[in-house]
Design a protein around this motif. Structure first.
Motif, PDB file in Angstrom:
ATOM      1  N   HIS A  19      43.291 -54.364 -70.989  1.00 27.62           N
ATOM      2  CA  HIS A  19      42.650 -54.113 -69.689  1.00 27.62           C
ATOM      3  C   HIS A  19      41.488 -53.159 -69.988  1.00 27.62           C
ATOM      4  CE1 HIS A  19      41.925 -52.792 -65.613  1.00 27.62           C
ATOM      5  NE2 HIS A  19      42.856 -53.607 -65.141  1.00 27.62           N
ATOM      6  N   PRO A  20      40.311 -53.410 -69.420  1.00 29.88           N
ATOM      7  CA  PRO A  20      39.177 -52.521 -69.747  1.00 29.88           C
ATOM      8  C   PRO A  20      39.289 -51.141 -69.120  1.00 29.88           C
ATOM      9  CG  PRO A  20      38.531 -54.130 -68.075  1.00 29.88           C
ATOM     10  CD  PRO A  20      39.919 -54.504 -68.524  1.00 29.88           C
ATOM     11  N   GLY A  21      40.188 -50.994 -68.113  1.00 25.64           N
ATOM     12  CA  GLY A  21      40.298 -49.736 -67.380  1.00 25.64           C
ATOM     13  C   GLY A  21      39.109 -49.595 -66.434  1.00 25.64           C
ATOM     14  N   PRO A  22      39.262 -48.817 -65.374  1.00 20.21           N
ATOM     15  CA  PRO A  22      40.492 -48.156 -64.957  1.00 20.21           C
ATOM     16  C   PRO A  22      41.514 -49.144 -64.403  1.00 20.21           C
ATOM     17  CG  PRO A  22      38.771 -47.830 -63.298  1.00 20.21           C
ATOM     18  CD  PRO A  22      38.137 -48.556 -64.441  1.00 20.21           C
ATOM     19  N   VAL A  23      42.793 -48.893 -64.724  1.00 22.99           N
ATOM     20  CA  VAL A  23      43.860 -49.765 -64.230  1.00 22.99           C
ATOM     21  C   VAL A  23      44.327 -49.247 -62.878  1.00 22.99           C
ATOM     22  CG1 VAL A  23      46.166 -50.692 -64.680  1.00 22.99           C
ATOM     23  CG2 VAL A  23      44.686 -50.132 -66.605  1.00 22.99           C
ATOM     24  N   ILE A  35      22.140 -47.203 -70.389  1.00 27.03           N
ATOM     25  CA  ILE A  35      21.993 -47.347 -68.932  1.00 27.03           C
ATOM     26  C   ILE A  35      23.127 -48.155 -68.322  1.00 27.03           C
ATOM     27  CG2 ILE A  35      20.447 -48.200 -67.100  1.00 27.03           C
ATOM     28  CD1 ILE A  35      18.163 -47.976 -69.152  1.00 27.03           C
ATOM     29  N   ARG A  36      23.678 -47.649 -67.238  1.00 26.99           N
ATOM     30  CA  ARG A  36      24.596 -48.432 -66.395  1.00 26.99           C
ATOM     31  C   ARG A  36      23.927 -48.577 -65.033  1.00 26.99           C
ATOM     32  NH1 ARG A  36      30.994 -47.867 -65.682  1.00 26.99           N
ATOM     33  NH2 ARG A  36      30.781 -49.019 -67.623  1.00 26.99           N
ATOM     34  N   HIS A  37      23.878 -49.796 -64.554  1.00 30.44           N
ATOM     35  CA  HIS A  37      23.178 -50.032 -63.285  1.00 30.44           C
ATOM     36  C   HIS A  37      23.861 -51.139 -62.492  1.00 30.44           C
ATOM     37  CE1 HIS A  37      19.779 -50.413 -60.504  1.00 30.44           C
ATOM     38  NE2 HIS A  37      19.476 -49.198 -60.907  1.00 30.44           N
ATOM     39  N   SER A  50      27.130 -58.273 -67.027  1.00 30.39           N
ATOM     40  CA  SER A  50      27.291 -58.041 -68.469  1.00 30.39           C
ATOM     41  C   SER A  50      27.733 -56.615 -68.809  1.00 30.39           C
ATOM     42  CB  SER A  50      25.972 -58.345 -69.195  1.00 30.39           C
ATOM     43  OG  SER A  50      24.935 -57.587 -68.638  1.00 30.39           O
ATOM     44  N   HIS A  51      28.536 -56.543 -69.865  1.00 30.61           N
ATOM     45  CA  HIS A  51      29.014 -55.258 -70.399  1.00 30.61           C
ATOM     46  C   HIS A  51      29.232 -55.491 -71.896  1.00 30.61           C
ATOM     47  CE1 HIS A  51      30.662 -51.384 -70.655  1.00 30.61           C
ATOM     48  NE2 HIS A  51      31.578 -51.416 -69.708  1.00 30.61           N
ATOM     49  N   PRO A  52      28.114 -55.588 -72.642  1.00 28.80           N
ATOM     50  CA  PRO A  52      28.237 -56.034 -74.040  1.00 28.80           C
ATOM     51  C   PRO A  52      29.094 -55.143 -74.928  1.00 28.80           C
ATOM     52  CG  PRO A  52      25.967 -55.347 -73.533  1.00 28.80           C
ATOM     53  CD  PRO A  52      26.706 -55.411 -72.237  1.00 28.80           C
ATOM     54  N   SER A  58      33.561 -59.531 -62.291  1.00 31.67           N
ATOM     55  CA  SER A  58      33.793 -58.756 -63.512  1.00 31.67           C
ATOM     56  C   SER A  58      32.755 -59.019 -64.597  1.00 31.67           C
ATOM     57  CB  SER A  58      35.194 -59.057 -64.074  1.00 31.67           C
ATOM     58  OG  SER A  58      35.313 -58.461 -65.349  1.00 31.67           O
ATOM     59  N   ARG A  59      32.001 -57.978 -64.917  1.00 29.60           N
ATOM     60  CA  ARG A  59      31.036 -58.084 -66.040  1.00 29.60           C
ATOM     61  C   ARG A  59      31.788 -58.122 -67.369  1.00 29.60           C
ATOM     62  NH1 ARG A  59      28.738 -52.557 -63.843  1.00 29.60           N
ATOM     63  NH2 ARG A  59      30.366 -51.093 -64.413  1.00 29.60           N
ATOM     64  N   VAL A  60      32.973 -57.496 -67.392  1.00 31.28           N
ATOM     65  CA  VAL A  60      33.781 -57.499 -68.619  1.00 31.28           C
ATOM     66  C   VAL A  60      34.185 -58.937 -68.952  1.00 31.28           C
ATOM     67  CG1 VAL A  60      35.958 -56.708 -69.629  1.00 31.28           C
ATOM     68  CG2 VAL A  60      34.622 -55.153 -68.195  1.00 31.28           C
ATOM     69  N   ALA A  61      34.622 -59.670 -67.915  1.00 37.60           N
ATOM     70  CA  ALA A  61      35.022 -61.067 -68.149  1.00 37.60           C
ATOM     71  C   ALA A  61      33.828 -61.872 -68.663  1.00 37.60           C
ATOM     72  CB  ALA A  61      35.553 -61.681 -66.850  1.00 37.60           C
ATOM     73  N   LEU A  87      42.210 -57.626 -65.233  1.00 39.81           N
ATOM     74  CA  LEU A  87      40.928 -57.101 -64.729  1.00 39.81           C
ATOM     75  C   LEU A  87      41.180 -56.359 -63.431  1.00 39.81           C
ATOM     76  CD1 LEU A  87      38.651 -60.274 -64.986  1.00 39.81           C
ATOM     77  CD2 LEU A  87      38.677 -58.347 -66.595  1.00 39.81           C
ATOM     78  N   ARG A  88      40.410 -55.319 -63.217  1.00 42.90           N
ATOM     79  CA  ARG A  88      40.507 -54.573 -61.959  1.00 42.90           C
ATOM     80  C   ARG A  88      39.827 -55.365 -60.837  1.00 42.90           C
ATOM     81  NH1 ARG A  88      37.113 -50.837 -59.334  1.00 42.90           N
ATOM     82  NH2 ARG A  88      35.533 -51.192 -60.923  1.00 42.90           N
ATOM     83  N   ILE A  89      40.404 -55.289 -59.649  1.00 45.93           N
ATOM     84  CA  ILE A  89      39.709 -55.858 -58.484  1.00 45.93           C
ATOM     85  C   ILE A  89      38.514 -54.950 -58.205  1.00 45.93           C
ATOM     86  CG2 ILE A  89      39.893 -56.370 -56.013  1.00 45.93           C
ATOM     87  CD1 ILE A  89      42.883 -56.925 -56.502  1.00 45.93           C
ATOM     88  N   GLN A  90      37.322 -55.521 -58.235  1.00 45.12           N
ATOM     89  CA  GLN A  90      36.088 -54.724 -58.129  1.00 45.12           C
ATOM     90  C   GLN A  90      35.793 -54.425 -56.654  1.00 45.12           C
ATOM     91  OE1 GLN A  90      33.899 -54.340 -61.410  1.00 45.12           O
ATOM     92  NE2 GLN A  90      36.091 -54.411 -61.862  1.00 45.12           N
ATOM     93  N   LYS A  91      36.551 -53.493 -56.097  1.00 48.38           N
ATOM     94  CA  LYS A  91      36.433 -53.182 -54.654  1.00 48.38           C
ATOM     95  C   LYS A  91      34.990 -52.931 -54.242  1.00 48.38           C
ATOM     96  CE  LYS A  91      40.591 -50.454 -54.157  1.00 48.38           C
ATOM     97  NZ  LYS A  91      40.495 -49.782 -55.417  1.00 48.38           N
TER      98      LYS A  91
HETATM   99  N1  ASP Z   1      35.162 -50.152 -66.762  1.00 50.52           N
HETATM  100  C1  ASP Z   1      34.827 -51.559 -66.633  1.00 50.52           C
HETATM  101  C2  ASP Z   1      33.440 -51.751 -66.094  1.00 50.52           C
HETATM  102  O1  ASP Z   1      32.682 -50.814 -65.993  1.00 50.52           O
HETATM  103  C3  ASP Z   1      35.848 -52.293 -65.837  1.00 50.52           C
HETATM  104  C4  ASP Z   1      36.022 -51.854 -64.406  1.00 50.52           C
HETATM  105  O2  ASP Z   1      35.359 -50.936 -63.925  1.00 50.52           O
HETATM  106  O3  ASP Z   1      36.859 -52.468 -63.757  1.00 50.52           O
HETATM  107  O4  ASP Z   1      33.073 -52.863 -65.780  1.00 50.52           O
END
Ligand code: ASP
Length: 298
Positions: free
Chosen positions: A252-256, A101-103, A132-134, A165-168, A217-221
């Protein structure tokens, strides 16, 4: 392991077990899961967009010989008003063993995991809100240790939109448990004040000095409450040929967003590890699904 919801719920031994199994899968094409030869069904429910994570879970499932189904919320009973729990309970009754699940909502998957399902159902977090993004953290750990060996004392600099950023968040949790020295670098408007124990550096040149790995990290617009001064951000925080340390790896987790968080010139000359990350993600997700599947069948 029945679910994978947060790095916090994993013991270090469990993380290392995933990494070991991922290493195995990097070298061997499996005939079924390593643990047991069995059939099983996985359903992907993505309520936010995705390319890498979604394809990666799908690829990992197929390589393990699992049946994999994609759930399209807009074409489903969710659009008729059904809640996610009721949908999951029905998918479980139909025969799905794992729901990936992604939410957008933080804590949502944990809430779902506490409910009672008709049959056994495992939940895997494929990215939740900004918290979180384990599996991303696990694949980043896998990638980092492949290049750097032990992370003990290694300087890993995370640059960009830390707040959203959940990745961070998942990486900070995981990598610091294995001895990495994490430095976060961002303008004040992307500083996460909840990360009290983490070293913060506002000047990118100081932050990147002697780094072993640099993670953009991508800027999470989609999660920004206010506009940011993009031109200034690029001027002061873009990772580029001038500030990137020669011997460090670039991740970088992408998308860049080319020429925003990383310059195109740097991406095209030093972006090899960024393309290795999604590749490693498949092996890591195979390991996660495999370990969960043993739990389901036990
Ligand atoms: N793909 C990663 C995420 O889903 C990073 C990002 O979207 O910036 O969190």
């Amino acid at each position: 392991m029945n679910h994978l919801i947060d790095i916090k719920n994993l013991k270090n031994e469990e993380i290392l077990e995933i990494i070991e199994l991922a290493k195995y899968y990097e070298k061997h094409v499996p005939e079924g899961t390593q643990r047991k030869k069995q059939k099983g069904s996985v359903v992907l429910l993505f309520f936010e967009n995705s390319t890498r994570t979604r394809f990666s879970f799908e690829m990992a499932s197929r390589k393990l010989g699992l049946d994999v189904f994609n759930f399209e919320a807009q074409n489903s009973s969710i659009s008729k008003g059904e809640g996610v729990f009721d949908t999951l309970n029905n998918l479980n009754a139909i025969g799905c063993d794992i729901a990936i699940i992604r939410h957008t909502k933080e804590g949502f998957i944990e809430e779902l995991a506490r409910k009672h399902y008709a049959y056994e159902l495992s939940l895997v977090n494929a990215g939740e809100g900004k918290s979180s993004h384990p599996t991303q953290a696990l694949l980043d750990f896998y990638t980092l240790t492949k290049h750097l060996g032990s992370l003990d004392g290694k300087k890993i600099v995370i640059v960009g939109d830390i707040t959203h950023s959940r990745v961070a968040k998942s990486n900070i949790e995981l990598l610091s448990r294995f001895g990495a020295k994490i430095v976060c670098c961002s303008p004040d408007y992307f500083k996460d004040s909840t990360l009290k124990h983490i070293k913060y550096e506002f000047d990118i040149n100081t932050a990147l000095k002697d780094a072993d790995a640099v993670m953009g990290l991508r800027i999470q617009k989609e999660r920004l409450e206010n506009q940011i001064p993009l031109a200034n951000y690029i001027k002061d925080y873009q990772i580029n040929e001038k500030n990137m340390p020669k011997n460090a790896i670039l991740m970088h987790p992408g998308p860049v967003n080319r020429d925003v968080e990383i310059s195109s010139a740097l991406l095209d000359t030093k972006g090899d590890v960024i393309i290795e990350q999604p590749r490693n993600g498949v092996f890591v997700r195979m390991a996660v699904l495999d370990i969960i599947f043993e739990g389901v069948q036990r």
